[in-house]
Design a protein around this motif. Structure first.
Motif, mmCIF file in Angstrom:
data_model
loop_
_atom_site.group_PDB
_atom_site.id
_atom_site.type_symbol
_atom_site.label_atom_id
_atom_site.label_comp_id
_atom_site.label_asym_id
_atom_site.label_seq_id
_atom_site.Cartn_x
_atom_site.Cartn_y
_atom_site.Cartn_z
ATOM 1 N N VAL A 1 0.835 -1.211 0.000
ATOM 2 C CA VAL A 1 0.000 0.000 0.000
ATOM 3 C C VAL A 1 0.868 1.259 0.000
ATOM 4 N N LEU A 2 2.019 1.190 0.648
ATOM 5 C CA LEU A 2 2.921 2.334 0.742
ATOM 6 C C LEU A 2 3.834 2.470 -0.468
ATOM 7 N N PHE A 3 4.098 1.358 -1.138
ATOM 8 C CA PHE A 3 5.118 1.321 -2.189
ATOM 9 C C PHE A 3 4.954 2.406 -3.264
ATOM 10 N N PRO A 4 3.731 2.736 -3.720
ATOM 11 C CA PRO A 4 3.621 3.758 -4.766
ATOM 12 C C PRO A 4 4.122 5.136 -4.357
ATOM 13 N N GLY A 5 4.291 5.365 -3.068
ATOM 14 C CA GLY A 5 4.771 6.667 -2.623
ATOM 15 C C GLY A 5 6.253 6.882 -2.814
ATOM 16 N N ILE A 6 7.009 5.824 -3.096
ATOM 17 C CA ILE A 6 8.455 5.958 -3.299
ATOM 18 C C ILE A 6 8.715 6.639 -4.637
ATOM 19 N N GLU A 7 9.441 7.751 -4.606
ATOM 20 C CA GLU A 7 9.676 8.534 -5.823
ATOM 21 C C GLU A 7 11.118 8.494 -6.308
ATOM 22 N N GLY A 8 12.068 8.282 -5.380
ATOM 23 C CA GLY A 8 13.473 8.372 -5.746
ATOM 24 C C GLY A 8 14.175 7.035 -5.744
ATOM 25 N N SER A 9 15.504 7.080 -5.682
ATOM 26 C CA SER A 9 16.314 5.861 -5.796
ATOM 27 C C SER A 9 17.313 5.703 -4.656
ATOM 28 N N THR A 10 17.095 6.415 -3.535
ATOM 29 C CA THR A 10 18.088 6.386 -2.464
ATOM 30 C C THR A 10 17.819 5.286 -1.444
ATOM 31 N N ASP A 11 18.892 4.878 -0.764
ATOM 32 C CA ASP A 11 18.755 3.989 0.386
ATOM 33 C C ASP A 11 18.000 4.678 1.522
ATOM 34 N N SER A 12 18.134 6.000 1.630
ATOM 35 C CA SER A 12 17.466 6.752 2.699
ATOM 36 C C SER A 12 15.955 6.660 2.595
ATOM 37 N N GLU A 13 15.434 6.774 1.383
ATOM 38 C CA GLU A 13 13.979 6.700 1.196
ATOM 39 C C GLU A 13 13.478 5.281 1.448
ATOM 40 N N ILE A 14 14.242 4.290 1.039
ATOM 41 C CA ILE A 14 13.863 2.899 1.322
ATOM 42 C C ILE A 14 13.811 2.663 2.829
ATOM 43 N N LEU A 15 14.785 3.203 3.561
ATOM 44 C CA LEU A 15 14.778 3.061 5.017
ATOM 45 C C LEU A 15 13.537 3.716 5.618
ATOM 46 N N PHE A 16 13.154 4.883 5.116
ATOM 47 C CA PHE A 16 11.934 5.562 5.558
ATOM 48 C C PHE A 16 10.707 4.680 5.347
ATOM 49 N N TYR A 17 10.588 4.107 4.164
ATOM 50 C CA TYR A 17 9.395 3.309 3.870
ATOM 51 C C TYR A 17 9.400 1.970 4.603
#
Length: 276
Positions: free
Chosen positions: A132-148
């Motif tokens: 459900v959250l996955f579509p909110g990822i916009e970039g390619s960083t490890d930081s954003e993956i850690l957030f999600y």
């Protein structure tokens, strides 16, 4: 890697945080004292809470020292809770969607550090994110993956536990892939009411992190410092490195710790990853 600050307290113009201190975040973008890299010129971002349902964001791939729009915005926008970040990329592209802070609903998130050998572990980490959250990822960083990952593990219900589970999963995944020290991080996150900041690394030598001391104490120590008297008693900062050299104004956040800032009170707690 990066430098960041998390502010809460009386509303201040952004320029009071980003430009005016002797070691301001804009100064750090060119001349960081404690960072791995002296220069943090791969973009920047500012998030603040105003009158809307979600925090405002201003992101740019320009170096912070060279962005006219940031200068103009900072002279006009005032807020009582501000996240600001200057970026030194660890390999991902320099683009707006890779600039911090990251936002999801009321939440902001920023990170200094790295998930080691990210290319090798990225697929496994991504598959653990709530669909459900996955579509909110916009970039390619490890930081954003850690957030999600933290969002998927319950950030909105119990931030310290969610971050502990996310970091535990990163470490477990990294070690399955033969990575000796999977994560290095200082992280800040907020829902607009409380700020949580974390200092941790698998190797036990984490990036620098400090929090400000009580403003009322500093006023007594420095009665002639006009800046201190303009701030409310609940004003607090958590920063990658001190914004100035005022003696007694900053305390280092201990290794493997979480600092919680709520209504002008900071609480230090031990932090350790949790493997689910």
């Amino acid at each position: 890697m990066c430098r960041w600050l998390a502010y809460s307290g009386s509303p201040v113009l952004l320029e009071e945080l980003l430009y005016k201190p002797t070691n301001s975040l804009v100064i750090q973008s060119k001349h960081s004292r404690l960072g791995v890299e002296t220069t943090n010129g791969d973009g920047f971002g500012v998030g603040w809470y105003g009158g809307g349902q979600t925090p405002g964001l201003f992101l740019s791939t320009e170096p912070a020292w060279n962005d006219r729009n940031l200068r103009e915005l900072s002279a006009q926008v005032a807020a009582g809770r501000v996240f600001a970040h200057i970026r030194a990329s660890t390999g991902s592209a320099v683009q707006q969607t890779n600039c911090h802070p990251f936002r999801h609903g009321r939440w902001l998130w920023m990170h200094n550090g790295v998930i080691a050998d990210f290319a090798a572990v990225r697929r496994d980490l991504t598959l653990a994110i709530d669909p459900v959250l996955f579509p909110g990822i916009e970039g390619s960083t490890d930081s954003e993956i850690l957030f999600y990952l933290a969002l998927s593990f319950g950030l909105s219900e119990d931030p310290p536990s969610a971050v502990a589970r996310a970091v535990g999963f990163v470490e477990e995944t990294g070690r399955r892939h033969g990575v000796a020290h999977p994560i290095q991080m200082t992280v800040a996150t907020t829902d607009g009411e409380v700020t949580w900041a974390f200092r941790y690394s698998s190797i036990g030598r984490s990036r620098s992190l400090f929090h400000s001391t009580d403003v009322s104490t500093l006023r007594r120590q420095y009665p002639d410092n006009a800046v201190l008297h303009d701030l409310s008693a609940d004003t607090r900062l958590v920063v990658s490195e001190p914004l100035g050299d005022l003696e007694g104004a900053w305390r280092e956040v201990p290794e493997s710790s979480c600092v919680v800032v709520l209504k002008g009170v900071e609480e230090l707690r031990p932090f350790a990853p949790v493997v689910s």
